[in-house]
Motif scaffolding. Structure first.
Motif, PDB file in Angstrom:
ATOM      1  N   CYS A 188     -34.268  -9.061  -0.692  1.00 26.22           N
ATOM      2  CA  CYS A 188     -33.603 -10.328  -0.965  1.00 26.22           C
ATOM      3  C   CYS A 188     -33.578 -11.154   0.327  1.00 26.22           C
ATOM      4  O   CYS A 188     -33.199 -10.634   1.383  1.00 26.22           O
ATOM      5  N   PRO A 219     -26.563  -7.317  -5.545  1.00 30.82           N
ATOM      6  CA  PRO A 219     -25.386  -7.811  -4.806  1.00 30.82           C
ATOM      7  C   PRO A 219     -25.217  -9.333  -4.876  1.00 30.82           C
ATOM      8  O   PRO A 219     -24.103  -9.827  -4.993  1.00 30.82           O
ATOM      9  N   CYS A 220     -26.308 -10.079  -4.827  1.00 32.49           N
ATOM     10  CA  CYS A 220     -26.228 -11.550  -4.856  1.00 32.49           C
ATOM     11  C   CYS A 220     -26.197 -12.104  -6.280  1.00 32.49           C
ATOM     12  O   CYS A 220     -25.900 -13.285  -6.463  1.00 32.49           O
ATOM     13  N   CYS A 270     -29.409 -11.356   1.436  1.00 31.94           N
ATOM     14  CA  CYS A 270     -28.640 -10.193   1.893  1.00 31.94           C
ATOM     15  C   CYS A 270     -29.522  -9.071   2.440  1.00 31.94           C
ATOM     16  O   CYS A 270     -29.013  -8.079   2.934  1.00 31.94           O
ATOM     17  N   LYS A 271     -30.828  -9.211   2.311  1.00 28.97           N
ATOM     18  CA  LYS A 271     -31.807  -8.204   2.764  1.00 28.97           C
ATOM     19  C   LYS A 271     -31.718  -6.900   1.975  1.00 28.97           C
ATOM     20  O   LYS A 271     -32.187  -5.864   2.410  1.00 28.97           O
ATOM     21  N   CYS A 317     -31.725  -9.311  -7.468  1.00 31.77           N
ATOM     22  CA  CYS A 317     -30.890  -8.805  -6.395  1.00 31.77           C
ATOM     23  C   CYS A 317     -29.504  -8.565  -6.992  1.00 31.77           C
ATOM     24  O   CYS A 317     -28.817  -9.521  -7.371  1.00 31.77           O
TER      25      CYS A 317
END
Length: 60
Positions: A11, A31-32, A14-15, A29
């Motif tokens: 991502c 988390p996002c 947030c990587k 993604c």
């Protein structure tokens, strides 16, 4: 999409790792809660092109 490419893509915000759901042309993604489109087998990893996932949409 090439599975080896999916292993190295993250991502841009947030990587974190991305998920490819079967039958969808998106990279997700968790988390996002963003879904990045895949156009012509090329992932578009731009935040402004990503779709925000609704709270009721299952990710896994």
């Amino acid at each position: 999409m090439d599975p080896k490419l999916l292993e190295i893509l993250v991502c841009p915000l947030c990587k974190g790792p991305l998920i490819k759901k079967m039958g969808r042309s998106e990279l997700i993604c968790s988390p996002c809660r963003l879904a990045f489109p895949i156009r012509n087998d090329i992932p578009v990893m731009l935040q402004q092109e990503a779709r925000e996932l609704p709270a009721d949409e299952e990710i896994k």
